[in-house]
Design an enzyme around this catalytic site. Structure first.
Site, mmCIF file in Angstrom:
data_model
loop_
_atom_site.group_PDB
_atom_site.id
_atom_site.type_symbol
_atom_site.label_atom_id
_atom_site.label_comp_id
_atom_site.label_asym_id
_atom_site.label_seq_id
_atom_site.Cartn_x
_atom_site.Cartn_y
_atom_site.Cartn_z
ATOM 1 N N ASP A 8 0.805 -1.223 0.000
ATOM 2 C CA ASP A 8 0.000 0.000 0.000
ATOM 3 C C ASP A 8 0.841 1.278 0.000
ATOM 4 O O ASP A 8 0.439 2.301 0.542
ATOM 5 C CB ASP A 8 -0.977 0.019 1.200
ATOM 6 C CG ASP A 8 -1.849 -1.215 1.227
ATOM 7 O OD1 ASP A 8 -2.177 -1.721 0.139
ATOM 8 O OD2 ASP A 8 -2.193 -1.681 2.330
ATOM 9 N N GLU A 9 1.993 1.218 -0.628
ATOM 10 C CA GLU A 9 2.882 2.386 -0.671
ATOM 11 C C GLU A 9 2.401 3.422 -1.696
ATOM 12 O O GLU A 9 2.922 4.541 -1.742
ATOM 13 C CB GLU A 9 4.315 1.951 -1.038
ATOM 14 C CG GLU A 9 4.999 1.047 -0.016
ATOM 15 C CD GLU A 9 4.720 -0.432 -0.256
ATOM 16 O OE1 GLU A 9 3.874 -0.757 -1.114
ATOM 17 O OE2 GLU A 9 5.354 -1.266 0.423
ATOM 18 N N GLY A 10 1.440 3.022 -2.532
ATOM 19 C CA GLY A 10 0.957 3.936 -3.583
ATOM 20 C C GLY A 10 1.411 3.494 -4.962
ATOM 21 O O GLY A 10 1.530 4.298 -5.887
ATOM 22 N N GLY A 35 -4.596 -4.312 -3.755
ATOM 23 C CA GLY A 35 -5.592 -3.287 -4.067
ATOM 24 C C GLY A 35 -4.806 -2.053 -4.442
ATOM 25 O O GLY A 35 -4.167 -1.450 -3.599
ATOM 26 N N HIS A 36 -4.782 -1.743 -5.735
ATOM 27 C CA HIS A 36 -3.978 -0.624 -6.225
ATOM 28 C C HIS A 36 -4.912 0.505 -6.654
ATOM 29 O O HIS A 36 -5.715 0.337 -7.568
ATOM 30 C CB HIS A 36 -3.081 -1.082 -7.379
ATOM 31 C CG HIS A 36 -2.024 -2.062 -6.942
ATOM 32 N ND1 HIS A 36 -1.068 -2.575 -7.779
ATOM 33 C CD2 HIS A 36 -1.762 -2.605 -5.720
ATOM 34 C CE1 HIS A 36 -0.276 -3.398 -7.102
ATOM 35 N NE2 HIS A 36 -0.689 -3.431 -5.855
ATOM 36 N N ARG A 138 2.309 -28.708 -7.222
ATOM 37 C CA ARG A 138 2.078 -29.247 -8.565
ATOM 38 C C ARG A 138 0.674 -29.817 -8.750
ATOM 39 O O ARG A 138 0.452 -30.822 -9.403
ATOM 40 C CB ARG A 138 3.158 -30.281 -8.922
ATOM 41 C CG ARG A 138 4.524 -29.613 -9.004
ATOM 42 C CD ARG A 138 5.662 -30.526 -8.737
ATOM 43 N NE ARG A 138 5.604 -31.071 -7.402
ATOM 44 C CZ ARG A 138 6.468 -31.957 -6.925
ATOM 45 N NH1 ARG A 138 7.410 -32.403 -7.690
ATOM 46 N NH2 ARG A 138 6.368 -32.396 -5.692
ATOM 47 N N THR A 232 3.002 -12.685 2.618
ATOM 48 C CA THR A 232 2.157 -13.272 1.586
ATOM 49 C C THR A 232 2.898 -14.480 1.005
ATOM 50 O O THR A 232 3.967 -14.863 1.501
ATOM 51 C CB THR A 232 1.749 -12.223 0.529
ATOM 52 O OG1 THR A 232 0.743 -12.812 -0.309
ATOM 53 C CG2 THR A 232 2.942 -11.771 -0.329
ATOM 54 N N GLY A 406 -0.369 13.834 -3.072
ATOM 55 C CA GLY A 406 -1.822 13.649 -3.031
ATOM 56 C C GLY A 406 -2.179 12.444 -3.877
ATOM 57 O O GLY A 406 -1.341 11.950 -4.643
#
Ligand code: GDP
Ligand code: IMO
Ligand code: MG
Length: 417
Positions: A8-10, A35-36, A138, A232, A406
């Site tokens: 979530d760094e942007g 989620g981008h 597999r 993850t 922003g």
């Protein structure tokens, strides 16, 4: 282009900004746990499976082999983008080697998290872990399989296997109720060009096309180097781009690292600079720090330089992009963690177990009052922000070339062309 913290760094915003400079944008790992967010023309879009170059007209977007795809979430994304009268059929390609997230993978994710009780990872519950487990075990189904005559048989075989596994858990489920939507999604996927993306990507590189690889999650969520087991299930670092697209290391040019001007983490696991006080609350409210995929409040804290330096090392970062600088406006003092106390000693690197850290040690920098959101030139930023970035450059040895002020596409300042 990779996230250097806990996700979530942007990344979505920066990919959207940079996309016009490239011919192709790819996703190479992760899945709809991502989620981008992109904002332009007062519209906000959140992408999960689809690369963030999709709103630019002249770019090809490829979901490469390292990604895991949920057909249900994919078709919802397609629906939302198509509502804007964007024709995706020419712009979006999918690797035949990308793996499919089955409804039963999602259920297994939920059942497994449920059984973990207090030690749960805080997964997004999108089925990521079980899908990558089937890939390395597999057993997985790939996008290319949907074209084969015995796809349904393969699906049923894996589903039955999952049902057996689910007997290990005390968990109610109904896989069949989720199947119609899933198979409808498979039909939607069939409308796209399903390709051997590794061949295509290497051809493009040979023809001097410029490719921007969009990382998902962040370095501290990497399966090998993140805060295991609170991570993850894919390699989120630069090396993941090689295996996730089928490219050789020497084809990689610049490695862009994105970091927030502070830190956030969503889900469980250690977070040395976490602020559970009012300052953390201020960062969350000003930064609108709520998960783009799950809506969960993100945990917030000050910037952590040992984490940043570790990420820079693992990825070979050549340029840093700092996001959310605007959120730091209004603080009298801004703290930056430069080392950790563990027992009686002080270290300035990442220990094996982040939980061992008894205290983060900070350097105080001067804050600024100026609202940054409408600044359009780097020349007009407050001197304290410039000092903040110089301090980071001194501590990391890597230039900060872009600063985001922003969420909108336009709210970006080039610091070093
Ligand atoms: P990603 O997963 O790395 O793409 O990041 P997310 O989209 O999950 O989270 C980043 C959030 O910050 C989104 O809501 C963005 O719209 C927003 N954002 C990105 N850059 C900036 C920025 O410079 N300032 C502010 N205030 N918000 C930003
Ligand atoms: P983007 O690409 C932030 C976190 C989850 C959980 C852990 C494991 O938007 O930066 P998983 O669903 O993969 O089993 O969850 O990883 N996580 C993320 N946190 N941003 C993400 O993606 C994330 N993807 C997974 O919250 O702690
Ligand atoms: Mg995100």
């Amino acid at each position: 282009m990779l996230g250097l913290q806990w996700g979530d760094e942007g990344k979505g915003k920066i990919v959207d900004v940079l996309a016009p400079r490239y011919d192709v944008i790819t996703r190479f790992q992760g899945g709809p746990n991502a989620g981008h967010t992109l904002e332009f023309n007062n519209i906000k879009h959140i992408l999960h499976n689809i690369p963030s170059g999709i709103f630019r007209e002249n770019q090809i977007n490829i979901i490469a082999n390292g990604v895991v795809i949920d057909p249900v979430i994919f078709s919802k994304e397609i629906e939302q983008i198509s509502a804007l009268k964007i024709d995706l059929s020419e712009r979006l390609l999918i690797s035949k080697k990308a793996h499919l997230i089955l409804p039963s993978h999602r259920i297994l994710d939920q059942a497994s998290e449920n059984a973990k009780g207090k030690t749960k990872i805080g997964s997004t519950l999108k089925g990521i872990g079980p899908t990558y487990m089937d890939k390395t075990g597999r057993n997985g189904l790939r996008i290319g399989d949907i074209l084969s005559k015995d796809f349904k048989e393969k699906y049923n075989y894996l589903k039955e296997k999952h049902k057996d596994l689910l007997k290990l858990y005390d968990f109610d489920f109904n896989i069949e109720a989720l199947e119609k939507e899933w198979f409808d999604g498979i039909e939607i996927i069939k409308k796209y060009q399903l390709v051997d993306s590794e061949i295509l990507i290497n051809d493009l590189l040979k023809n001097n096309k410029r490719i921007l690889a969009e990382g998902a999650q962040g370095t501290l969520l990497d399966i090998d180097f993140g805060s295991y087991p609170y991570v993850t299930s894919s390699n989120t670092i630069c090396a993941g781009a090689c295996s996730g697209m089928g490219i050789a290391p020497q084809t990689i040019g610049e490695v862009y690292g994105i970091f927030k001007a502070y830190c956030t983490r969503v889900g469980g696991g250690p977070f040395p600079t976490e602020l559970t006080d009012q300052t953390g609350e201020i960062l969350r409210e000003k930064g609108k720090e709520y998960g783009a995929t799950t809506g969960r409040p993100r945990r917030c804290g000050w910037l952590d330089l040992p984490v940043l330096n570790y990420s820079i090392m693992l990825n070979g970062i050549t340029q840093l992009f700092m996001t959310k600088a605007d959120v730091l406006s209004g603080f009298d003092k801004i703290k930056v963690c430069t080392s950790y106390r563990i027992g009686n000693s002080e270290i300035d690197y990442m220990p094996y177990d982040l939980e061992e850290i008894s205290q983060p040690l900070y350097t105080d920098l001067k804050g600024w009052e100026t609202d940054l959101s409408s600044i359009t030139s780097i020349k007009n930023i407050p001197s304290e922000l410039e000092d903040y970035m110089r301090f980071i450059e001194k501590e990391t040895g890597v230039p900060v070339t872009f600063v985001s002020v922003g969420p909108d596409r336009e709210q970006i300042l080039t610091r070093k062309p």
